[in-house]
Design a protein around this motif. Structure first.
Motif, short mmCIF file in Angstrom:
data_model
loop_
_atom_site.label_atom_id
_atom_site.label_comp_id
_atom_site.label_asym_id
_atom_site.label_seq_id
_atom_site.Cartn_x
_atom_site.Cartn_y
_atom_site.Cartn_z
N HIS A 27 9.63 16.70 91.68
CA HIS A 27 9.33 18.06 92.12
C HIS A 27 8.83 18.00 93.56
N PHE A 28 9.31 18.90 94.40
CA PHE A 28 8.69 18.98 95.72
C PHE A 28 7.38 19.76 95.61
N ASP A 29 6.58 19.75 96.67
CA ASP A 29 5.19 20.26 96.55
C ASP A 29 5.10 21.70 96.05
N THR A 30 5.91 22.60 96.62
CA THR A 30 5.79 24.01 96.22
C THR A 30 6.32 24.21 94.80
N THR A 31 7.34 23.43 94.44
CA THR A 31 7.93 23.55 93.10
C THR A 31 6.88 23.13 92.07
N ARG A 32 6.27 21.99 92.31
CA ARG A 32 5.21 21.50 91.43
C ARG A 32 4.09 22.54 91.33
N ALA A 33 3.66 23.05 92.48
CA ALA A 33 2.53 23.98 92.49
C ALA A 33 2.86 25.26 91.74
N ASN A 34 4.10 25.75 91.88
CA ASN A 34 4.48 26.98 91.18
C ASN A 34 4.56 26.78 89.67
N ILE A 35 4.94 25.59 89.23
CA ILE A 35 4.97 25.29 87.79
C ILE A 35 3.54 25.16 87.27
N GLU A 36 2.72 24.44 88.00
CA GLU A 36 1.34 24.23 87.56
C GLU A 36 0.57 25.56 87.56
N TYR A 37 0.93 26.45 88.47
CA TYR A 37 0.29 27.75 88.53
C TYR A 37 0.53 28.54 87.23
N ARG A 38 1.65 28.27 86.56
CA ARG A 38 1.94 28.92 85.27
C ARG A 38 1.28 28.19 84.10
N GLY A 39 0.52 27.14 84.39
CA GLY A 39 -0.13 26.37 83.32
C GLY A 39 0.80 25.35 82.70
N ALA A 40 1.97 25.13 83.27
CA ALA A 40 2.92 24.15 82.72
C ALA A 40 2.79 22.83 83.48
N GLU A 41 3.43 21.80 82.93
CA GLU A 41 3.38 20.48 83.57
C GLU A 41 4.69 20.21 84.29
N ALA A 42 4.60 19.76 85.53
CA ALA A 42 5.79 19.35 86.31
C ALA A 42 5.89 17.84 86.19
N ARG A 43 6.91 17.37 85.48
CA ARG A 43 6.98 15.92 85.19
C ARG A 43 8.09 15.25 86.00
#
Ligand code: F0G
Length: 468
Positions: free
Chosen positions: A126-142
């Motif tokens: 995941h690139f930084d913004t992609t990871r952050a947008n997933i984590e913002y939803r409470g999900a895990e970016a793996r």
């Protein structure tokens, strides 16, 4: 037989020039201190050669500027939207084309419609913004990049590939019902701008179909990925980049796209989707729900936060980026910098990526431990010595404090020298190579940094440092 020329030249001539600014060492030292040793906080006028990003920093062509004059600024149903939609559909084949102001807006809308707390989203990296947008939803970016992608010096044609066994194991472990989508980033930015093979894309597609999983490409650098497939994967040498791109997109259900990269535009992006082939509440009316959200936060679905002239620039850019002359020059000129650094004994992620050269700062500066940010320290030294702005992709960007004063070391500490599209000439790049060779000779004198202030998320954009 006509002579085959070996020199690959810039496939354009220059019509408009923009001066760049020379500064003194003393000036750079003063502004660095003022910026808390964070290169994002510099004024761009204090930068001589800006390799911070390839995002939105490219030069547009005369055809793109001409297209902008055709821009239709109607609020709804603008001509420019239909030209944009046609270009996206022609290349991707996807039914629903949703313009956004840039890539992360497409991510936010898609993840907002799909992700729930506790979900897992696999990706190569995941690139930084992609990871952050997933984590913002409470999900895990793996991150599940294949093993070759974890070894910077290893030469492998497709180091962006995802580890298919690890993906299958993730589905077994968390259950398909908790995986709202599977992503693949082409090319793999956080992993060195490395390409993903068609075989890997096809295999992910098959795995997703077997488990009824939605498959979405993060397609920011799709044209560069297509060129690598043409050069390196058996069976693709005689296909055009456009045909290869079409095949790549055909294996997925949709894509998020930042047109600031391979859209050759200064702003813009899109979310493109087919109707999800799966039932279930999660996928019900997905394209429509995304459009509803778009209206709420970006704009009406025929402009999505962009001006009509932006849509025109992207429509032209998406076609130009697939020209073979352009891609040959683009990939070769990035490799040119990589080859020079390799010859000078500077450790870089091998082989050179598409949009950038990544210096392996952890190898280059073994005297600086990860928690003193060797890649940030190197990027700062490069600015101080030569006025060149690169970007850290390592502990500052992806590391996380685990307790006061402690951080889990991340996998890599890289300095990314990102090449804007059609902006710098070969002599600019020769200067960059010379500057890095110069820094490399005195590398033992570079000191680590410590963070004195940081934000809770995406800390690299605003953190302040001081010498350790
Ligand atoms: N995905 C990838 C792989 C990216 O590299 C980026 C942006 C995005 C998504 C988000 O797109 O910026 O238009 O919102 N990368 C830039 C970079 C910023 O410097 O690599 P965006």
């Amino acid at each position: 037989m006509p002579h085959e020329f070996k020199t690959i030249i810039e496939p354009f001539k220059i019509k408009t020039v923009e001066p760049i600014h020379f500064t003194t060492y003393e000036h750079r030292r003063a502004v660095l201190e003022e910026a808390g040793y964070n290169l994002f906080l510099l004024h761009a006028d204090d930068v001589l050669i800006d390799l911070l990003t390839d995002s939105g920093t490219g030069a547009m062509s005369s055809e793109q500027w001409a297209g902008m004059m055709r821009g239709d600024e109607s609020y709804a149903g603008a001509r420019s939207f239909y030209r944009f939609e046609e270009a996206v559909q022609e290349i991707t084949g996807y039914t629903h084309v949703i313009p956004t102001h840039q890539g992360r807006a497409a991510e936010r809308i898609l993840f907002g419609a799909l992700c729930r707390p506790g979900d897992v989203v696999p990706n190569n990296n995941h690139f930084d913004t992609t990871r952050a947008n997933i984590e913002y939803r409470g999900a895990e970016a793996r991150d599940l990049v294949a093993d070759a992608g974890r070894h910077p010096q290893l030469i492998h044609p497709f180091k962006g590939n995802i580890d298919l066994d690890a993906l299958e194991a993730t589905v077994d472990e968390v259950g398909a019902e908790n995986i709202p989508l599977v992503m693949l980033t082409i090319t793999n930015n956080a992993g060195g701008g490395q390409p993903v093979s068609m075989a890997n894309i096809r295999a992910v597609s098959e795995l997703c179909k077997r488990h009824n999983l939605l498959f979405i490409l993060d397609a920011c650098r799709f044209a560069e990925n297509a060129w690598f497939i043409k050069q390196r994967e058996q069976g693709y040498a005689d296909m055009t980049p456009r045909e290869i791109a079409h095949e790549m997109f055909g294996y997925a259900d949709g894509c998020t796209m930042s047109a600031k990269k391979d859209g050759l535009a200064n702003i813009g992006g899109f979310l493109a989707l087919n109707d999800p082939p799966y039932d279930g509440q999660r996928y019900l009316d997905l394209p429509q729900r995304c459009k509803n959200q778009l209206i709420l936060t970006e704009g009406f679905p025929t402009y999505g936060g962009l001006a009509g002239y932006d849509l025109e620039a992207i429509a032209v850019g998406l076609r130009e980026v697939l020209h073979e002359d352009y891609l040959r020059y683009r990939i070769r000129s990035t490799a040119y910098l990589g080859d020079k650094l390799t010859a000078a004994g500077v450790p870089i992620v091998q082989p050179p990526g598409g949009h950038a050269i990544y210096i392996d700062a952890r190898s280059m500066l073994p005297h600086i431990p990860p928690h003193e940010y060797p890649a940030q320290a190197l990027a700062v030294a490069l600015y101080l010595e030569a006025g060149i702005r690169a970007v850290e992709i390592g502990q500052v960007m992806f590391g996380r404090p685990v307790a006061a004063g402690f951080e889990e070391p991340g996998p890599l500490d890289l300095v990314r020298l990102t090449i804007p599209r059609r902006v710098y000439t070969q002599s600019h790049i020769d200067y960059v190579a010379e500057a890095i060779e110069h820094v490399n000779i005195a590398k033992d004198r570079i000191r680590g940094l410590r963070i004195v202030w940081q934000a809770p998320a995406l800390r690299h954009f605003s953190a302040r440092f001081e010498p350790a």
